[in-house]
Design an enzyme around this catalytic site. Sequence first.
Site, PDB file in Angstrom:
ATOM      1  N   ASP A  58       7.910  -4.819  -1.042  1.00  0.00           N
ATOM      2  CA  ASP A  58       8.766  -4.131  -2.020  1.00  0.00           C
ATOM      3  C   ASP A  58       9.981  -4.964  -2.440  1.00  0.00           C
ATOM      4  OD1 ASP A  58       7.012  -2.123  -1.167  1.00  0.00           O
ATOM      5  OD2 ASP A  58       8.523  -1.190   0.122  1.00  0.00           O
ATOM      6  N   GLU A 228       3.662   4.667  -7.535  1.00  0.00           N
ATOM      7  CA  GLU A 228       4.983   4.444  -6.955  1.00  0.00           C
ATOM      8  C   GLU A 228       5.544   3.138  -7.511  1.00  0.00           C
ATOM      9  OE1 GLU A 228       3.720   4.458  -2.943  1.00  0.00           O
ATOM     10  OE2 GLU A 228       3.062   2.353  -2.945  1.00  0.00           O
TER      11      GLU A 228
END
Length: 652
Positions: A58, A228
Site C-alpha cells: 500500500d 479498495e
Amino acid sequence: MVRAIRKFSPVALAAALLAGVSPSPAGADDPAAARAVDVPVQSTAEAGNPLVEGWYADPDAVVYDDRFWIFPTTSRSYSEQTFMDAFSSTDMVTWTKHSKVLDIADVSWAKYALWAPAPVFRDGKYYLYFAANDIQSNSEHGGIGVAVADRPEGPYKDAVGGPLVSRFHNGAQPIDQDVFIDDDGQAYMYYGGWGHANVVKLNADMTSLGTFADGSTYKEITPENYTEGSFMFKRGGKYYMMWSEGGWTGPDYSVSYAMSDSPTGPFEKIDRVLGQDPAVARGSGHNSVVNVPGTDIWYIVYHRRPLRETDGNHRALAYDRIHFNEDGTIRPVTMKVKDNFEDGNAVGWRTYGDAAWSAKNGSWSATTTSPSGGLALQDTDFSDLVYEADVTLRHGRSESGLAFRVTQPGTGTEGFHGYYADLTAKGLVLGKATGDERTPLATARLAAAVGTTHRVRIEAVGSSLKVYVDDMTRPKISTTDTAFASGSNGVHTTRTPSKADAAAPGKPLVRFDNVSIRSNVFGFEAAGTPNRFIRHAWSRGRVDPDVTPYADMQWKVVPGLADPSAVSLESVNFPGAFLRQRDGEVWIDTRTDDAGFRSDATWRRVPGLSDGSLTSFESYSSPGRYLRHRDALLYVEGVSAADRPDATFRAW
C-alpha cells in the site's frame, strides 16, 4: 496535494522542453522548494524491483525538500501491523529506511491493522492519514485517523485523539484513504473498502471534515469493479481516480482507473492499467502515482507478490513508468525486470552454490575460493523472452554468463536445469545444464573474451535460441532445442580447476551489470512522430496514436518465417497473423505455408536509419527497402535521407 518532484535534473528539464512543457517553480509553501532533487528519467526501478528489503504494501509516494518519500503498510501478520516505516531517496535509486515513523503507542485508540498511510504537507506541518483496527461494523472502534509531525520522518502523533472517519457511510469500510489537494487549495480525502468508495472534503486545518454544497459530508463515487485502494491525481486539467480490484491475496488483484472533469466525479472505469504478469509477479495493486513537475514524467508506485511467495503478506514495493496517450488515457503498465545495481544491493535475487556474490560499485560480482561456482536468479518464469546483460569475465578460468529457463536450482557448480550462454577464454558457448551435467549446443568465436565488457543478448522463442554479443543485429549463435520451455532467469559462474587452486586465494570470476529481462512482446513507436505506433486496423498496417484496443499495437517478435536469423512480427490479439508486405503496401494477414508469404512476412532488424540506437526493419523479400510510414499508412519503400525518421522505430 504535494505528490510531485518540484525540482528536477537537467535530463528531466530537457525532456520537458522537448515535450513543449515549461517547468514551473515550487510554491513558497512547498517543502520541495528548498533544494534541487536530481531524479533520473527511467523506465522503471532501473536498480531493481523490489525497491527495498522487507515485506511492505500500500505505498504512497511524496516528495519533501530534496527527498522522495514512500510511506507503506508494514506487511506482517494482522496483529503485528502496529507501526509504519518510511523510505526516502534523493535519486529514486538508493533508499534510506526510517523506522517506526508512526506507532500505535502514539495513537491511543489504535490497536492493530495500521494500514495505507497517506502523506501530505500543509502550512508547515506534515500529516499522515492512516486506517486502524479494521473495523467490521459501526459497533467497533476504529477507522481513519490522522497524525501530524514537524518533519517528514516524524515521529507522527495522533492529531485529534480519535478517528476522523469512524463509521460505515454509503457501505464503505473506513480504510485505504488518499488525500489530494486541488489547485484551488481545497483538500479531499478518498477512501473505502468493501466495494464502496467515498470522497469527503477536508477543512483547512486538515483534521476535520467539511461539507459539500448540498450539505452532505460523504459523497459516494464508487466506480465499476471497485474493491479498495483509492488514489487521486491530476494531469492536464483532468482528474484521475485509481483503485484496486479483486482479492488482495489473489492473482486478480489489479489497478484500474477513471477520468473526470471534477474531483468528485462521476468516475466511469476506462481500463485496467496494472495487473499480474505470470512471468514477473502476482497481486500487483494498491498504488500511488508521482510526477516530475514541468515534465510529463510519471511513475506508478505499488506493491506486488513475488511468484514463489505463497504467504499473503509477502508483498514488496515496486515502481514503473506510466505513459499517456494523446487523449490523456493511460497505456497499460508493464512490470519490468531490470537491475543496474546502482543501489548497492541485490534485493530480489536468490543465490545458490559456493560462489560469494557482491553488489557494489554498480555491478554484481562473483568470487570463489575453490574450483566451483554459483547461480543467482531473479524470481521470474519466462518462456519466450529477450534477456540482456553486460558480462565481464575477470579470470581466465572463469566460464560465466546468463542462465535462462532455469528450474530445480540447487547447490554445487552446475546444480540447475536450464540453458546457459557462457563467455569463456576460448569464446562463446550456448548449452544446457541437467543437474551436474552440461551439454554444449553451439559455440562461436569471441575476441577479447576476458577483461572486456560484452553486451550479451538472449532471444528464446519456442525452440529457437539466439545469442547476440555486442552486435544486436546478427546473432553469433542461432540454434534450436526443446529441452526447457520456461523457468527463472539469472546469472551463473563456474571456475575450471587448476593445480594452483589448493593454495589460491579467492579471485573475482565475473562481473554482471545492466540486467534486463522481458517477454518478446513489443510496441514500436515511430521515431519521427512520437506517440504513434505500428498497429493494424481492418488488416491494413498503420501508424496511429491513441490505439484502442491497446493490443492492436502489440507484436510478438518471433524467428523469421523465411529465415530464423531474421524476425517476423506476429499480432498479439490475432495469433497466427503477421505483418507482411504486399506489392509495397503493408498488411496483417493470416499465415500461409507458401514461400512467398514467409518471405514477405520476414524482416531484418538493422540499426535505426535516423538513430543507430533505435531500430529499422529491412524487407527480407525486397532488400534495400524498409518498413516506413507515410500519411499514417505503412509501406515498404526505398528511403531518402530526409525520410529516415519515418523508417525508424523505438521499441517499447
